[in-house]
Scaffold this active site. Structure first.
Site, PDB file in Angstrom:
ATOM      1  N   GLU A 288       0.787  -1.231   0.000  1.00 44.86           N
ATOM      2  CA  GLU A 288       0.000   0.000   0.000  1.00 44.86           C
ATOM      3  C   GLU A 288       0.823   1.286   0.000  1.00 44.86           C
ATOM      4  O   GLU A 288       0.513   2.207   0.753  1.00 44.86           O
ATOM      5  CB  GLU A 288      -0.921  -0.025   1.217  1.00 44.86           C
ATOM      6  CG  GLU A 288      -0.221   0.048   2.597  1.00 44.86           C
ATOM      7  CD  GLU A 288       0.197  -1.289   3.195  1.00 44.86           C
ATOM      8  OE1 GLU A 288       0.386  -2.254   2.432  1.00 44.86           O
ATOM      9  OE2 GLU A 288       0.345  -1.378   4.428  1.00 44.86           O
ATOM     10  N   HIS A 312      -8.178  -3.951  -1.010  1.00 40.35           N
ATOM     11  CA  HIS A 312      -7.381  -4.084   0.219  1.00 40.35           C
ATOM     12  C   HIS A 312      -6.325  -2.969   0.307  1.00 40.35           C
ATOM     13  O   HIS A 312      -6.242  -2.263   1.314  1.00 40.35           O
ATOM     14  CB  HIS A 312      -6.719  -5.468   0.247  1.00 40.35           C
ATOM     15  CG  HIS A 312      -5.863  -5.717   1.447  1.00 40.35           C
ATOM     16  ND1 HIS A 312      -6.315  -6.389   2.563  1.00 40.35           N
ATOM     17  CD2 HIS A 312      -4.585  -5.366   1.716  1.00 40.35           C
ATOM     18  CE1 HIS A 312      -5.346  -6.440   3.465  1.00 40.35           C
ATOM     19  NE2 HIS A 312      -4.273  -5.831   2.971  1.00 40.35           N
ATOM     20  N   GLU A 313      -5.548  -2.822  -0.740  1.00 38.58           N
ATOM     21  CA  GLU A 313      -4.476  -1.807  -0.683  1.00 38.58           C
ATOM     22  C   GLU A 313      -5.073  -0.397  -0.606  1.00 38.58           C
ATOM     23  O   GLU A 313      -4.536   0.475   0.068  1.00 38.58           O
ATOM     24  CB  GLU A 313      -3.518  -1.942  -1.873  1.00 38.58           C
ATOM     25  CG  GLU A 313      -2.872  -3.327  -2.050  1.00 38.58           C
ATOM     26  CD  GLU A 313      -2.316  -3.962  -0.776  1.00 38.58           C
ATOM     27  OE1 GLU A 313      -1.946  -3.226   0.157  1.00 38.58           O
ATOM     28  OE2 GLU A 313      -2.286  -5.209  -0.701  1.00 38.58           O
ATOM     29  N   HIS A 316      -5.993   0.475   2.909  1.00 38.75           N
ATOM     30  CA  HIS A 316      -4.833   0.898   3.717  1.00 38.75           C
ATOM     31  C   HIS A 316      -4.613   2.420   3.655  1.00 38.75           C
ATOM     32  O   HIS A 316      -3.901   2.963   4.507  1.00 38.75           O
ATOM     33  CB  HIS A 316      -3.563   0.209   3.226  1.00 38.75           C
ATOM     34  CG  HIS A 316      -3.293  -1.131   3.841  1.00 38.75           C
ATOM     35  ND1 HIS A 316      -3.242  -1.334   5.196  1.00 38.75           N
ATOM     36  CD2 HIS A 316      -3.020  -2.341   3.263  1.00 38.75           C
ATOM     37  CE1 HIS A 316      -2.951  -2.628   5.431  1.00 38.75           C
ATOM     38  NE2 HIS A 316      -2.824  -3.258   4.274  1.00 38.75           N
ATOM     39  N   GLU A 335      -3.704  -4.443   9.521  1.00 37.69           N
ATOM     40  CA  GLU A 335      -4.234  -5.451   8.590  1.00 37.69           C
ATOM     41  C   GLU A 335      -5.663  -5.907   8.902  1.00 37.69           C
ATOM     42  O   GLU A 335      -6.456  -6.121   7.994  1.00 37.69           O
ATOM     43  CB  GLU A 335      -3.294  -6.655   8.517  1.00 37.69           C
ATOM     44  CG  GLU A 335      -1.909  -6.320   7.939  1.00 37.69           C
ATOM     45  CD  GLU A 335      -1.925  -5.752   6.515  1.00 37.69           C
ATOM     46  OE1 GLU A 335      -2.941  -5.905   5.803  1.00 37.69           O
ATOM     47  OE2 GLU A 335      -0.902  -5.140   6.134  1.00 37.69           O
ATOM     48  N   ASP A 392       8.733  -9.643  10.147  1.00 39.96           N
ATOM     49  CA  ASP A 392       8.330 -10.392   8.971  1.00 39.96           C
ATOM     50  C   ASP A 392       8.027 -11.863   9.269  1.00 39.96           C
ATOM     51  O   ASP A 392       7.150 -12.459   8.664  1.00 39.96           O
ATOM     52  CB  ASP A 392       9.469 -10.306   7.952  1.00 39.96           C
ATOM     53  CG  ASP A 392       8.929 -10.015   6.583  1.00 39.96           C
ATOM     54  OD1 ASP A 392       8.018  -9.174   6.495  1.00 39.96           O
ATOM     55  OD2 ASP A 392       9.406 -10.652   5.626  1.00 39.96           O
ATOM     56  N   TYR A 400      -4.691 -10.554  10.026  1.00 41.38           N
ATOM     57  CA  TYR A 400      -5.662 -10.326   8.955  1.00 41.38           C
ATOM     58  C   TYR A 400      -7.023 -10.935   9.317  1.00 41.38           C
ATOM     59  O   TYR A 400      -8.041 -10.250   9.338  1.00 41.38           O
ATOM     60  CB  TYR A 400      -5.183 -10.989   7.661  1.00 41.38           C
ATOM     61  CG  TYR A 400      -3.957 -10.368   7.048  1.00 41.38           C
ATOM     62  CD1 TYR A 400      -4.071  -9.539   5.937  1.00 41.38           C
ATOM     63  CD2 TYR A 400      -2.686 -10.600   7.554  1.00 41.38           C
ATOM     64  CE1 TYR A 400      -2.955  -8.962   5.344  1.00 41.38           C
ATOM     65  CE2 TYR A 400      -1.564 -10.026   6.980  1.00 41.38           C
ATOM     66  CZ  TYR A 400      -1.698  -9.214   5.873  1.00 41.38           C
ATOM     67  OH  TYR A 400      -0.598  -8.641   5.311  1.00 41.38           O
TER      68      TYR A 400
HETATM   69  N1  BES Z   1       1.025  -4.424   3.782  1.00 45.16           N
HETATM   70  C1  BES Z   1       0.768  -5.722   3.289  1.00 45.16           C
HETATM   71  C2  BES Z   1       2.008  -6.436   2.815  1.00 45.16           C
HETATM   72  C3  BES Z   1       3.064  -6.636   3.873  1.00 45.16           C
HETATM   73  C4  BES Z   1       2.742  -7.085   5.137  1.00 45.16           C
HETATM   74  C5  BES Z   1       4.385  -6.394   3.574  1.00 45.16           C
HETATM   75  C6  BES Z   1       3.748  -7.262   6.093  1.00 45.16           C
HETATM   76  C7  BES Z   1       5.372  -6.574   4.519  1.00 45.16           C
HETATM   77  C8  BES Z   1       5.050  -7.000   5.791  1.00 45.16           C
HETATM   78  C9  BES Z   1      -0.261  -5.693   2.166  1.00 45.16           C
HETATM   79  O1  BES Z   1      -1.256  -4.746   2.321  1.00 45.16           O
HETATM   80  C10 BES Z   1      -0.964  -7.019   2.149  1.00 45.16           C
HETATM   81  O2  BES Z   1      -1.588  -7.334   3.122  1.00 45.16           O
HETATM   82  N2  BES Z   1      -0.865  -7.747   1.047  1.00 45.16           N
HETATM   83  C11 BES Z   1      -1.556  -8.989   0.863  1.00 45.16           C
HETATM   84  C12 BES Z   1      -2.832  -8.674   0.143  1.00 45.16           C
HETATM   85  C13 BES Z   1      -3.998  -9.542   0.444  1.00 45.16           C
HETATM   86  C14 BES Z   1      -4.294  -9.712   1.909  1.00 45.16           C
HETATM   87  C15 BES Z   1      -5.229  -9.022  -0.281  1.00 45.16           C
HETATM   88  C16 BES Z   1      -0.679  -9.895   0.017  1.00 45.16           C
HETATM   89  O3  BES Z   1       0.377  -9.453  -0.421  1.00 45.16           O
HETATM   90  O4  BES Z   1      -1.007 -11.037  -0.179  1.00 45.16           O
HETATM   91 ZN    ZN Z   2      -2.568  -5.337   3.952  1.00 41.86          ZN
END
Ligand code: BES
Ligand code: ZN
Length: 617
Positions: A288, A312-313, A316, A335, A392, A400
Site C-alpha cells: 500500500e 485491500h491496498e 490501507h 491489517e 516479517d 488479517y
Molecule cells: N502491507 C501488506 C504487505 C506486507 C505485510 C508487507 C507485512 C510486509 C510486511 C499488504 O497490504 C498485504 O496485506 N498484502 C496482501 C494482500 C492480500 C491480503 C489481499 C498480500 O500481499 O497477499
Molecule cells: Zn494489507
C-alpha cells in the site's frame, strides 16, 4: 495586594506552570511507544522531513546519493538513524562535516548511525550508498520483466527494510514528509510513493514530493520501462508496455472502489490513487505505498476476479497509511481493519455474495493458521510480542483474519450503523498519527461500547489466543452450492461441467480447497480432464490446484512441470510459501530443493528468507 493574596497568586502561577511543564514532559515521554525494531530515540531528536538526492545505477546495482533531514531537536547532542548494509561516506550537521559512529551490527536491526550534533542543529546530511546485501531492493534483469528489453528495480520497505536503502529512523511511529530527485538511465521512468510523473523525462531525472507525513516503511521507488494509463481523473495504472492495457482493463473499477471507500469512512486524503503492476517476482500481492500501490501481475486474471487485492491496498489509505500501527506488535490494527474495510468495499461495489465468499475464505485460512500454530498459541493473539523477532517472521494471517473476525463480530454486536459512525470518527480523530492497541482499546470503550452500554469481550479477543466463542458466523450460499457439486462429482461416474457454468474464481478456489484428504489421484485426474485445472491461467486457482496436486500425489496433465515453471516465474511469497510448505508436509523435500535451486535467484529477499527457513537452509 496583601501578602496572602501574593502567596495565593504565586501558588496559582506555580501550579499553572508546573502543570504545563508536566504535560510537556508527559507528551515527550508518552509520545513514542516502546519500539523493539529501531535504534532511533525520537524523544530527543526526530527526523521530520527528508530530502533525497540519489542516483540509480543498474551497472553496479547500487543506489548512491545524499539524504538531508530536517530534525526536531529537543536539546540533543546526538541523533540516531537506523541503517543496514549501507556504506556511510560523510555526515554533516547544518552544512558542516561532523563526527559519526556506526554501531555494532545486529542481524535483525542493522547498525545504529549515531551522529554528533549541537542542540541548535536543524539539519543533517548523510552521503551514502547501498551494497549488494541491501534487502529492500530487487534488481531485475530484462529477462525477469514482462517486455524483456530493459532492467527493472523496485523497493519493499515494510516492515524494517527501508533502512537498507535509506539511512532513516525506521519506526512506524516516525512520520516524515519527503521530496526526492532520482537519476535513472534515460530509457527508464522512476515512480515513488509520492506525486508522480506520467511520462518519461528526456534526461532520466525525476523529482518527487510527498507532502503528507508518512511512516518510513511507506517510502518506495520503482524504476523501469513503464507507461501510465488513467482509469479516472484520480486513479490509473503504471505498467510495462505489454501489460498496461490489460492492467487498465483489470482495474477499471478503481474509481468505483474509491467512491465506495469514501462513502464508508470519509474522504480519500492522498489526492491520487494509482497502481503499478510490477514484474512477477514482486514478493507480495500488493503493498500500500501511498498514492501508488505496488502490485503483483498475478492479479491480472483478465476478468477482474482477483481485484479485491486493490480494494485491500486502497483500504490501507485509511487503516495503515492515515492511522498507522505504532509498533509491529500492533500490526493487526493495520491489517485487521484493512481486511474489514476491503470486504466492505467489495460488498458495496459487487454485492454481499462476493463479500461473503472472500470473508469465508479468510475464515478457513484462520482455522488453518490456528492449527499450524497449535504449539505456539501466543502467536494467535492479536497483540503480538515480537521482541527479538523479525516482524516479517512474527506476522501471520492472525492479524488479517482474526482481526477481521473481531471487527465483524463487533459490527454485528453493535449494529452496522453505529459501527460505521464509530469507524469514520476513528479515522478522522487519528488521521496522520500512530496508534497502539491499548490506545485503540480506550478509544473503543469511550466512543462505542460505553456510550451504548454494550459489554464486549474485547480484551479476550485482543490479548488471548484462539477464537472467542461469540464469533460471528460467516456463511455463503455460493460456497454451499460448490460443496454440494463437489460431493455430487465425487459420487457420480461422469462430470456434468454445466453445473459449474456460472462459477466465479472464488467458487473454484473453494471447490478445490475442499477436496477430501482421501481423494485419489484418479479422482483428481477426472477433474483435470473435465476442467484442465493443471493449466489454469488464473493464478489463484492454479496455486490451490497445485497445492492439491502435491497433497494428493497427482502427476498428470503436465502438472509437475507447470508447478516448477510457476515457482520459477512467480515470487509472490504467499503462493511460493504455500507450495513449498505442501512439498515439505508431504515428505517431498527433495522435489522442493530441486525446484528451489532453480527458482531462488528470481526471488526478492523477503521471499528467499522465508523459504530458506522453511527448507532449513
Ligand atoms: N502491507 C501488506 C504487505 C506486507 C505485510 C508487507 C507485512 C510486509 C510486511 C499488504 O497490504 C498485504 O496485506 N498484502 C496482501 C494482500 C492480500 C491480503 C489481499 C498480500 O500481499 O497477499
Ligand atoms: Zn494489507
Amino acid at each position: 495586594m496583601n501578602i496572602t493574596k501574593h502567596i495565593a497568586l504565586f501558588t496559582l502561577l506555580l501550579m499553572v506552570f508546573s502543570c504545563q511543564t508536566e504535560t510537556k514532559e508527559e507528551k515527550q515521554t508518552a509520545s513514542y511507544a516502546e519500539e523493539l525494531h529501531s535504534f532511533a530515540r525520537p524523544n530527543t531528536s526526530a527526523i521530520k522531513h527528508l530530502n533525497l538526492d540519489i542516483d540509480v545505477d543498474f551497472e553496479t546495482e547500487i543506489i548512491s546519493g545524499i539524504a538531508t533531514y530536517t530534525i526536531e531537536n529537543n536539546n540533543a547532542t546526538e541523533i540516531i538513524l537506523d541503517t543496514k548494509f549501507l556504506v556511510i561516506d560523510n555526515v554533516e550537521a547544518d552544512g558542516k562535516t561532523t563526527t559519526f559512529k556506526l554501531g555494532e551490527f545486529d542481524e535483525l536491526l542493522g547498525q545504529p548511525l549515531t551522529i554528533d550534533i549541537k542542540n541548535s542543529t536543524k539539519t543533517i546530511t548523510v552521503t551514502y550508498k547501498t551494497t549488494e546485501k541491501t534487502e529492500a531492493l530487487q534488481w531485475l534483469t530484462p529477462q525477469q520483466t514482462a517486455d524483456k528489453a530493459h532492467p527493472f528495480l523496485f523497493t519493499q520497505g515494510q516492515a524494517i527494510l527501508t533502512r537498507t536503502w535509506i539511512p532513516i529512523q525506521d519506526s512506524p511511529q516516525i512520520r516524515i514528509t519527503y521530496d526526492a530527485t532520482v537519476k535513472v538511465p534515460k530509457e527508464l521512468m522512476a515512480v515513488m510513493s509520492a506525486e508522480n510523473p506520467k511520462t518519461k523525462s528526456a534526461n532520466g531525472e525525476y523529482s518527487f514530493k510527498m507532502k503528507q507525513p508518512i511512516s518510513p516503511y511507506l517510502i518506495a521507488l520503482a524504476v523501469g520501462d513503464i507507461e501510465y494509463k488513467a482509469v479516472s481523473n484520480r486513479t490509473g495504472v503504471y505498467a510495462e508496455k505489454s501489460m498496461v492495457d490489460k492492467a487498465q482493463f483489470e482495474f477499471s473499477d478503481m474509481e468505483k472502489m474509491v467512491v465506495a471507500a469514501e462513502n464508508l469512512y470519509g474522504d480519500y486524503d492522498w489526492d491520487q490513487f494509482d497502481v503499478i503492476v510490477l514484474p512477477p517476482s514482486f514478493p507480495f500481492g500488493g503493498m500500500e505505498n501511498p498514492r501508488l500501490t505496488f502490485a503483483t501481475p498475478t492479479v491480472i486474471a483478465g476478468d477482474k476476479s482477483l481485484t479485491s487485492l486493490i480494494a485491500h491496498e486502497l483500504a490501507h489509505s485509511w487503516s495503515g497509511n492515515l492511522v498507522t500501527n505504532a509498533t509491529w506488535n500492533d500490526f493487526w490494527l493495520n491489517e485487521g481493519f484493512t481486511v474489514y474495510f476491503e470486504i466492505r468495499i467489495m460488498e458495496a461495489v459487487y454485492g454481499k455474495d462476493r463479500a461473503n465468499m472472500i470473508a469465508l475464505i479468510g475464515r478457513q485460512d484462520l482455522d488453518d493458521e490456528i492449527e499450524n500454530l497449535k504449539k505456539e498459541p501466543n502467536r494467535t493473539k492479536l497483540k503480538l510480542n515480537l521482541k527479538g523477532k523479525n516482524p516479517d517472521d512474527g506476522m501471520n494471517s492472525i492479524a488479517y483474519d482474526k482481526g477481521y473476525l473481531f471487527l465483524r463480530t463487533l459490527e454485528e454486536t453493535v449494529g452496522r450503523e453505529k459501527f460505521d459512525v464509530f469507524l469514520k470518527n476513528y479515522f478522522k480523530t487519528h488521521a496522520f498519527s500512530t496508534i497502539t492497541t491499548e490506545k485503540f482499546l480506550n478509544y473503543l470503550n469511550a466512543n462505542l461500547l460505553e456510550p451504548n452500554n454494550i459489554t464486549f469481550n474485547t480484551e479476550e479477543w485482543i490479548f488471548q489466543p484462539g477464537i472467542p466463542s461469540n464469533q460471528a458466523i460467516i456463511a455463503s450460499d455460493k460456497f454451499a452450492n460448490a460443496e454440494k457439486t463437489l460431493n455430487h462429482f465425487l459420487k457420480s461416474d461422469t462430470i456434468d461441467a454445466s453445473l459449474t457454468i456460472d462459477w466465479t474464481t472464488l467458487e473454484w478456489v473453494h471447490f478445490i480447497r475442499n477436496f477430501p484428504k482421501t481423494m485419489t489421484a484418479k479422482d483428481v485426474s477426472r477433474f483435470d480432464e473435465a476442467f484442465n485445472l493443471s493449466n489454469a491461467t488464473n493464478s489463484h486457482i492454479a496455486m490451490v490446484w497445485f497445492e492439491q496436486a502435491i497433497n494428493l500425489d497427482y502427476h498428470g496433465n503436465n502438472v509437475d512441470q507447470n508447478i516448477e515453471d510457476f515457482l520459477i516465474r512467480v515470487g509472490r511469497r504467499w503462493y511460493v510459501e504455500t507450495l513449498f510448505k505442501a512439498f515439505e508436509k508431504n515428505g517431498k523435500t527433495e522435489e522442493a530443493l530441486a525446484i528451489y535451486k532453480k527458482s531462488r535467484a528470481n526471488y526478492h529477499s523477503v521471499t528467499a528468507n522465508t523459504i530458506d527457513k522453511l527448507l532449513g537452509l
